[in-house]
Structures are given as C-alpha cells and as structure tokens.
Design an enzyme around this catalytic site. Structure first.
Site, PDB file in Angstrom:
ATOM      1  N   SER A  90       0.836  -1.203   0.000  1.00  0.00           N
ATOM      2  CA  SER A  90       0.000   0.000   0.000  1.00  0.00           C
ATOM      3  C   SER A  90       0.871   1.253   0.000  1.00  0.00           C
ATOM      4  O   SER A  90       0.564   2.235  -0.699  1.00  0.00           O
ATOM      5  CB  SER A  90      -0.928  -0.005   1.215  1.00  0.00           C
ATOM      6  OG  SER A  90      -1.819  -1.092   1.164  1.00  0.00           O
ATOM      7  N   ASP A 197       0.120  -8.208  -6.927  1.00  0.00           N
ATOM      8  CA  ASP A 197      -0.368  -9.587  -7.000  1.00  0.00           C
ATOM      9  C   ASP A 197       0.236 -10.356  -8.169  1.00  0.00           C
ATOM     10  O   ASP A 197      -0.269 -11.431  -8.523  1.00  0.00           O
ATOM     11  CB  ASP A 197      -1.894  -9.605  -7.151  1.00  0.00           C
ATOM     12  CG  ASP A 197      -2.600  -9.148  -5.895  1.00  0.00           C
ATOM     13  OD1 ASP A 197      -1.959  -9.101  -4.838  1.00  0.00           O
ATOM     14  OD2 ASP A 197      -3.803  -8.832  -5.972  1.00  0.00           O
ATOM     15  N   SER A 222       4.177  -5.949  -3.353  1.00  0.00           N
ATOM     16  CA  SER A 222       3.865  -6.147  -1.936  1.00  0.00           C
ATOM     17  C   SER A 222       4.513  -7.430  -1.446  1.00  0.00           C
ATOM     18  O   SER A 222       4.540  -8.428  -2.167  1.00  0.00           O
ATOM     19  CB  SER A 222       2.350  -6.244  -1.730  1.00  0.00           C
ATOM     20  OG  SER A 222       2.055  -6.621  -0.391  1.00  0.00           O
ATOM     21  N   HIS A 227       1.518 -12.908  -0.160  1.00  0.00           N
ATOM     22  CA  HIS A 227       1.921 -12.581  -1.523  1.00  0.00           C
ATOM     23  C   HIS A 227       2.988 -13.539  -2.068  1.00  0.00           C
ATOM     24  O   HIS A 227       3.371 -14.509  -1.416  1.00  0.00           O
ATOM     25  CB  HIS A 227       2.361 -11.128  -1.597  1.00  0.00           C
ATOM     26  CG  HIS A 227       1.195 -10.177  -1.617  1.00  0.00           C
ATOM     27  ND1 HIS A 227       0.658  -9.668  -2.761  1.00  0.00           N
ATOM     28  CD2 HIS A 227       0.431  -9.689  -0.599  1.00  0.00           C
ATOM     29  CE1 HIS A 227      -0.373  -8.896  -2.479  1.00  0.00           C
ATOM     30  NE2 HIS A 227      -0.531  -8.894  -1.164  1.00  0.00           N
ATOM     31  N   ASN A 295       7.742   8.974   5.919  1.00  0.00           N
ATOM     32  CA  ASN A 295       8.783   7.992   6.226  1.00  0.00           C
ATOM     33  C   ASN A 295       8.165   6.621   5.982  1.00  0.00           C
ATOM     34  O   ASN A 295       7.414   6.107   6.814  1.00  0.00           O
ATOM     35  CB  ASN A 295       9.274   8.114   7.657  1.00  0.00           C
ATOM     36  CG  ASN A 295      10.325   7.065   7.994  1.00  0.00           C
ATOM     37  OD1 ASN A 295      10.797   6.342   7.119  1.00  0.00           O
ATOM     38  ND2 ASN A 295      10.686   6.967   9.260  1.00  0.00           N
TER      39      ASN A 295
END
Length: 446
Positions: A90, A197, A222, A227, A295
C-alpha cells in the site's frame, strides 16, 4: 581459548538454523484430506530465520546492508535500473502515485482535480492515494475470464484532465499491456502498474518478453505474507526513469532533497554550500525538503528475510503455475456451471490465485460456504465494485470525487458471483486435488 565475536555470531546462527529445522520444518504435520487449506501461506526454511537473526545481531534496525542487497537483487531480477524498498505494498502504491504529483515533472505533474483511469474491481489502495490527494479516479469495467481492465473503454474514459492510468494485474494475470501502453503513449499519460499480486508474471510486448511492473513508468510490489514472496510487511517501487527514481526516494524518505542513505553524510560534497528555495545560503542539505513526503522505509530485519525469499522466488513462480494448471485441469468439465480463469494473450502469469465465477443457477454464497465448511479457504476478488463500498457513501451522495464510464456491470457480476482459492507454492498435489474435488461437490450441490 576465548572465542572471537565472529565465532560467537556463527555459533548463534548455526543454532538458529538447527532450531528452525527442528521446530518449524521437521515437525510440520503432513497434509491429510480435510485439513484446512489456506488461500495463502508463508514458504520458508532456515535461511530466512538465519538472515533475520543475523540482521538482529547487528542491531542496525533501520535500512542497511540487507536493504541495499535486496534492492539490487530485485532490480536485477526484474531488469530495471532502480528499486526502492518500502514498508508495504500500500505504501508502494502511495509513493508511486505521489511521485506523479511532483513539481519536478512540470507540465506532466498530476494536480488536484486531474483524472486517473483505473478499475473498480480491485484492491482499494490502488485508488486511495488518488482520492486522498484530490485527483479524480475514473472507473472503467473489467472483463471475464481475465478479470482485468476492458481496454475497449479506454478512449471513452479519456478527458482533457486525464494524466495517468494506474491499474493492477489481477491475481497474477497481466492486463493487456500492449493496448494500455499504446493508449498511454498516444495521449502522453503516465502508466503505473500495481504489480502487488503479479510479481514474476511475464508479458510479451513488441516481440520482447518482459516482467510485469517494468513496462509502464512505475511498478509496485507487496511482500505481505500471502503474496508471492514475503518479508512480513514490505513493498517495493521500481522504475527505469532516473527522475522518477529521485522523486520516489524523496517521497519515501520524508520528502527530503538529499539522497544520502541513513548513517552517511555529504555524499555530494555540497552539504553546506548551496542555495535552496528561500533558505539561507549553505543551509544543511540533509534538512532541505523538495516534497511533502513520508517515512515509508522498511527495516533491515524485513529486508534480510526478503533476501532469502528472493533466492527462492523463481521456484515459487514455477510451483504457482504448476498448481494453477493442475487445478484447472481437474475442473475441466465443470465449465457449464463455472467460468474458469484464462490468461491474458501474450502472457505467462505468476498466478496469485484461481478465480472462479459461478454461472446462472449456481449460488456463489452456497458454494463458498460449502468449501469453507470442508476446510478450503476462499476469498472474494477484493472490493468487487469499490464504488459500492461505505468509503464511497459521501462521494456517491454528493455525486463528486470520481467518475464512472458505463455501468460497471461486470464488476457488479464479480461482486455477486466470483470467488477465488489459492495456488501458493506450499500447496501439494494432494491439496490441489482435494480442492478440485470439493469445488466439484459444491457445484453439484448448489
């Protein structure tokens, strides 16, 4: 004789390897029919645990040597020039989108009110950065059985405000990169590939086979446990564009202008002798900010796990393909009741899951409940139709903040009739066969 620090360290790592083999690997219960089959799970051995402890013994904690190694190895694997490790997929999408808002991009900068073409049948964090920044997502529909963007709607989605396309390769199946890339090139649009994905998927474009995530301007990954590979939490942003890489690093690292890594100062040799904005001449470059950043770095502990995972990764991809092919072959003959997934033309997917759409007369909820009761874990295709979710209630009521092309009827069909099961590399043939048997039973019962 007193041991050296290095000898003590090696003794600890040898014990860690023994511990992992004894308590994590050798005592693992073999699969028996009826045992719970998760849609995804970690696949690891003592190498990941040894790397993790090795990093912990240094107690550097923030990004360090393992981070450098991981970024270099992933970039080399993908065939790109630049890779930046972040703390989640994300965050990778956030950094990728925000990079397009940099004033350094001049007339191509995405500004509040500009439009970005995407799809509703996906994961929300592909879209979230656009909305939070004030850009306008333009939703087009997808197709079945590929579950990716319907490229015939691209021209209808275009407006004078369109600046980018940002879409995901659904569950490892590449979208039509040729059509989307041609559209972006024709209209001077950025292309961001959400590759979270689909790491390891390949697509042949203009006679060259390339990894997904490397055809557009920016790709994201990710490393959350379900995953393709994991480091617990983690993600990556990658590009071939040196300017975009500089911007990506800035947004990841507080928005700063300086490119010195943690623990190192004055690599450029001009830390105290330049003018920036309206700051005093010679203001410390380590505290000059060219963007409103964050950050979003990962720790070296995570990167250490990722380095060991990346060594195994090509084998993970092949096992996913094997599992997908075996499951699909076992379900042959059920096409009258189920729509089975198909790879995009010119692609070699690294499958994340096996998508199934129930045809008329087959109740998805009944099928899913049967599978869950029999120990087979299932998942929806994420949001189904994101615009129907509560997060859109206010925008939907006010009729602003997003735009829809057509009626998204396929996304609605997916929301009603589609589910998926896993093909992760830790699955045995016996697990795949049991899933197929149970799916066939569920369809006959529904």
């Amino acid at each position: 004789m007193e041991k050296s620090q290095e000898q003590d360290r090696q003794q600890i790592l040898d014990l860690v390897a023994d511990y992992c083999r004894k308590y994590h690997l050798e005592n693992k219960k073999p699969y028996e029919p009826g045992d719970r089959i998760p849609y995804a799970s970690r696949v690891y051995d003592e190498k990941e645990m040894v790397n993790l402890v090795d990093s912990a013994l240094e107690f550097w904690l923030t990004a360090g040597r393992y981070t450098d190694e991981f970024e270099e190895k992933l970039a080399k694997y993908l065939g790109v020039r630049y890779c930046s490790l972040v703390n989640s997929g994300s965050s990778a999408n956030l950094v990728a989108f925000m990079a397009l808002t940099s004033p350094l991009l001049k007339e191509r900068q995405v500004r509040p009110g500009d439009e970005v073409i995407t799809v509703a049948a996906g994961f929300p964090t592909t879209v979230t950065p656009m909305i939070q920044y004030g850009a306008v997502p333009v939703f087009v529909d997808v197709t079945i059985p590929q579950y990716n963007i319907d490229v015939t709607q691209l021209e209808a989605a275009l407006s004078e405000k369109t600046k980018a396309v940002m879409i995901a390769h659904t569950l490892g199946n590449p979208f039509d990169l040729k059509a989307v890339k041609d559209f972006c090139d024709r209209h001077g649009l950025w292309l961001v590939e959400d590759n979270c994905d689909a790491l390891g998927s390949r697509y042949t474009i203009d006679g060259e086979e390339r990894f997904t995530g490397t055809v557009g301007d920016i790709g994201t990954s990710s490393f959350y446990p379900p995953h393709h590979m994991t480091m617990g939490e983690g993600g990556a942003v990658y590009t071939d564009n040196p300017l975009l890489n500089r911007i990506i690093r800035s947004f990841r690292d507080w928005g700063r202008d300086c490119v010195c890594p943690s623990g190192r100062d004055n690599l450029c040799g001009h830390r105290f002798d330049r003018q920036y904005g309206e700051l005093p001449l010679g203001y410390d470059h380590k505290y000059v900010y060219s963007h409103f950043g964050y950050n979003l770095k990962a720790t070296d502990l995570q990167a250490a796990v990722g380095c060991a995972q990346l060594d195994k990764f090509p084998g993970f991809v092949e096992r996913r393909r094997h599992n997908f092919d075996r499951l699909k072959a076992a379900l042959t003959g059920a096409e009258g009741r189920l729509i089975l997934p198909e790879p995009c033309e010119n692609s070699r997917p690294s499958w994340f899951g096996f998508l199934i759409t129930c045809r008329d007369g087959v109740d998805r909820n009944q099928v899913v409940q049967y599978l869950e009761d029999k120990g087979v874990q299932t998942r929806m295709l994420f949001a189904g139709n994101l615009t129907k979710h509560p997060c859109f209630d206010q925008m939907r009521a006010e009729k602003k903040g997003y735009r829809i092309v057509g009626d998204l009827h396929v996304a609605d069909q997916i929301m009603q009739d589609t589910f998926w099961v896993g093909v992760y590399p830790g699955m045995s043939d016996e697990m795949i066969d049991y899933m197929a048997k149970t799916i066939l039973e569920a369809v006959n019962l529904s």
